[in-house]
Structure formats: C-alpha cells, structure tokens
Design a protein around this motif. Sequence first.
Motif, mmCIF file in Angstrom:
data_model
loop_
_atom_site.group_PDB
_atom_site.id
_atom_site.type_symbol
_atom_site.label_atom_id
_atom_site.label_comp_id
_atom_site.label_asym_id
_atom_site.label_seq_id
_atom_site.Cartn_x
_atom_site.Cartn_y
_atom_site.Cartn_z
ATOM 1 N N GLN A 9 0.816 -1.210 0.000
ATOM 2 C CA GLN A 9 0.000 0.000 0.000
ATOM 3 C C GLN A 9 0.854 1.267 0.000
ATOM 4 O OE1 GLN A 9 -0.591 -2.671 2.096
ATOM 5 N NE2 GLN A 9 -2.323 -3.418 0.894
ATOM 6 N N ASP A 10 2.078 1.178 0.476
ATOM 7 C CA ASP A 10 2.985 2.330 0.484
ATOM 8 C C ASP A 10 3.486 2.694 -0.917
ATOM 9 O OD1 ASP A 10 2.802 2.393 3.265
ATOM 10 O OD2 ASP A 10 4.718 1.358 3.576
ATOM 11 N N LEU A 11 3.367 1.762 -1.854
ATOM 12 C CA LEU A 11 3.971 1.969 -3.168
ATOM 13 C C LEU A 11 3.361 3.115 -3.956
ATOM 14 C CD1 LEU A 11 4.791 -1.618 -4.445
ATOM 15 C CD2 LEU A 11 6.364 0.139 -3.601
ATOM 16 N N ASP A 12 2.084 3.387 -3.807
ATOM 17 C CA ASP A 12 1.493 4.507 -4.551
ATOM 18 C C ASP A 12 2.162 5.822 -4.175
ATOM 19 O OD1 ASP A 12 -0.228 2.863 -5.957
ATOM 20 O OD2 ASP A 12 -1.961 3.282 -4.681
ATOM 21 N N ASN A 13 2.379 6.042 -2.890
ATOM 22 C CA ASN A 13 3.045 7.254 -2.430
ATOM 23 C C ASN A 13 4.499 7.291 -2.885
ATOM 24 O OD1 ASN A 13 3.306 9.724 -0.952
ATOM 25 N ND2 ASN A 13 4.314 8.573 0.670
ATOM 26 N N VAL A 14 5.194 6.156 -2.734
ATOM 27 C CA VAL A 14 6.598 6.075 -3.163
ATOM 28 C C VAL A 14 6.703 6.335 -4.668
ATOM 29 C CG1 VAL A 14 8.550 4.492 -3.467
ATOM 30 C CG2 VAL A 14 7.354 4.583 -1.271
ATOM 31 N N ALA A 15 5.802 5.734 -5.447
ATOM 32 C CA ALA A 15 5.838 5.900 -6.906
ATOM 33 C C ALA A 15 5.658 7.361 -7.297
ATOM 34 C CB ALA A 15 4.769 5.036 -7.566
ATOM 35 N N SER A 16 4.748 8.050 -6.643
ATOM 36 C CA SER A 16 4.542 9.478 -6.938
ATOM 37 C C SER A 16 5.803 10.284 -6.631
ATOM 38 C CB SER A 16 3.365 10.024 -6.131
ATOM 39 O OG SER A 16 2.171 9.440 -6.570
ATOM 40 N N GLN A 17 6.458 9.962 -5.539
ATOM 41 C CA GLN A 17 7.708 10.649 -5.191
ATOM 42 C C GLN A 17 8.781 10.382 -6.234
ATOM 43 O OE1 GLN A 17 8.993 9.925 -1.097
ATOM 44 N NE2 GLN A 17 6.861 9.612 -0.515
ATOM 45 N N ILE A 18 8.883 9.113 -6.667
ATOM 46 C CA ILE A 18 9.899 8.758 -7.663
ATOM 47 C C ILE A 18 9.646 9.497 -8.972
ATOM 48 C CG2 ILE A 18 10.757 6.887 -9.140
ATOM 49 C CD1 ILE A 18 10.405 5.017 -6.678
ATOM 50 N N ILE A 19 8.404 9.515 -9.439
ATOM 51 C CA ILE A 19 8.084 10.215 -10.695
ATOM 52 C C ILE A 19 8.493 11.679 -10.577
ATOM 53 C CG2 ILE A 19 6.200 11.006 -12.188
ATOM 54 C CD1 ILE A 19 6.986 7.998 -12.530
ATOM 55 N N ASN A 20 8.196 12.294 -9.464
ATOM 56 C CA ASN A 20 8.591 13.682 -9.239
ATOM 57 C C ASN A 20 10.111 13.826 -9.261
ATOM 58 O OD1 ASN A 20 7.914 16.484 -8.484
ATOM 59 N ND2 ASN A 20 8.996 15.948 -6.605
ATOM 60 N N ASP A 21 10.814 12.909 -8.610
ATOM 61 C CA ASP A 21 12.270 12.992 -8.528
ATOM 62 C C ASP A 21 12.974 12.656 -9.839
ATOM 63 O OD1 ASP A 21 12.069 13.797 -5.884
ATOM 64 O OD2 ASP A 21 12.382 11.784 -5.072
ATOM 65 N N LEU A 22 12.310 11.922 -10.726
ATOM 66 C CA LEU A 22 12.909 11.619 -12.026
ATOM 67 C C LEU A 22 13.066 12.873 -12.880
ATOM 68 C CD1 LEU A 22 11.132 8.328 -13.166
ATOM 69 C CD2 LEU A 22 13.543 8.600 -12.577
ATOM 70 N N GLY A 23 12.227 13.849 -12.674
ATOM 71 C CA GLY A 23 12.298 15.053 -13.496
ATOM 72 C C GLY A 23 12.063 14.720 -14.953
ATOM 73 N N ASP A 24 13.010 15.094 -15.808
ATOM 74 C CA ASP A 24 12.881 14.876 -17.246
ATOM 75 C C ASP A 24 13.350 13.498 -17.707
ATOM 76 O OD1 ASP A 24 11.856 17.422 -17.564
ATOM 77 O OD2 ASP A 24 13.814 18.314 -17.975
ATOM 78 N N VAL A 25 13.916 12.706 -16.818
ATOM 79 C CA VAL A 25 14.424 11.384 -17.197
ATOM 80 C C VAL A 25 13.251 10.475 -17.535
ATOM 81 C CG1 VAL A 25 15.665 9.338 -16.365
ATOM 82 C CG2 VAL A 25 16.507 11.632 -15.817
ATOM 83 N N ARG A 26 13.363 9.758 -18.643
ATOM 84 C CA ARG A 26 12.280 8.885 -19.092
ATOM 85 C C ARG A 26 12.677 7.411 -19.128
ATOM 86 N NH1 ARG A 26 10.028 12.596 -17.688
ATOM 87 N NH2 ARG A 26 8.610 13.976 -18.787
#
Length: 142
Positions: A9-26
Amino acid sequence: MIYTANTVQDLDNVASQIINDLGDVRVVAFDAPMGAGKTTLIAALSKALGTLSVVNSPTFAIVNDYDMADVNGAIYHFDLYRLKSMGEVMDIGFEDYVSSGNYCFVEWPELALDLMPDNYDTISISVNPDTLARTIELSFVS
C-alpha cells in the motif's frame, strides 16, 4: 534518493515521489533480485503516470506498452530476463524505444546497458529479510 515501502500500500506514495524525482528522465533501469517487486513497483509508477492499463510482467512478450490516459504518450515496460545476447536486444528495437521520449522501465537491463541513452536512471530494490519492507534507491546515472 532512498524510499521505504513497508507494505504494498505504500507503493502509490513512493511511486509518486519517484516520478517527481525523475524530473525529465524517461528511461529507468531496475536492479533487484527475482521476487523483489520490480513489476509491482513498475505497476505503481505506471499508475502514478496515469495509465488505465493493467500492468503485468512482459516476461514472454519482452515488452509491454501502456497508454497514458491524460497525455499523448506511452509507457514501455521491458523484461529482458529471457534474452541471451545484445543482438536479441537490438532485434526488439530497444534503441528506438529508449530514444522515443516515452517512459521506458527496464527489468534485467544488463544486456542493454550499452544501448541506454546518456540520460537514464537506476532503481535498486532490496528486501529486508526480517520485515519484508522494500528499500528503493533511485540513482542518477545521467
């Protein structure tokens, strides 16, 4: 960047943080042992990016693509585990995918590292054997 997921259940929050931290990296290469949760994390990342598709392992298909609901683009999810050579990686058109500007999540990337773009990141997942919590580390290769 280091994140902890004590439960699925923690993964949704972690995933949102990761997407934000990726910035422009695809393009992201995943480094984790079998069963650590690579596909589960990729499903959470894809959900955070807005896909409505069911995300599952492309073990036999090698690559799955998922539409992003509110954006003109796709998410490409690779599982290169069954491939045996760089030639096989090239045969699936890997270079075209990773240069497309779309998100590319690559499980078992070892054979493809020489074909990765200059601008990619790595996510490592480790499992705490006592609690089964996951430690997820985002490393900036670019």
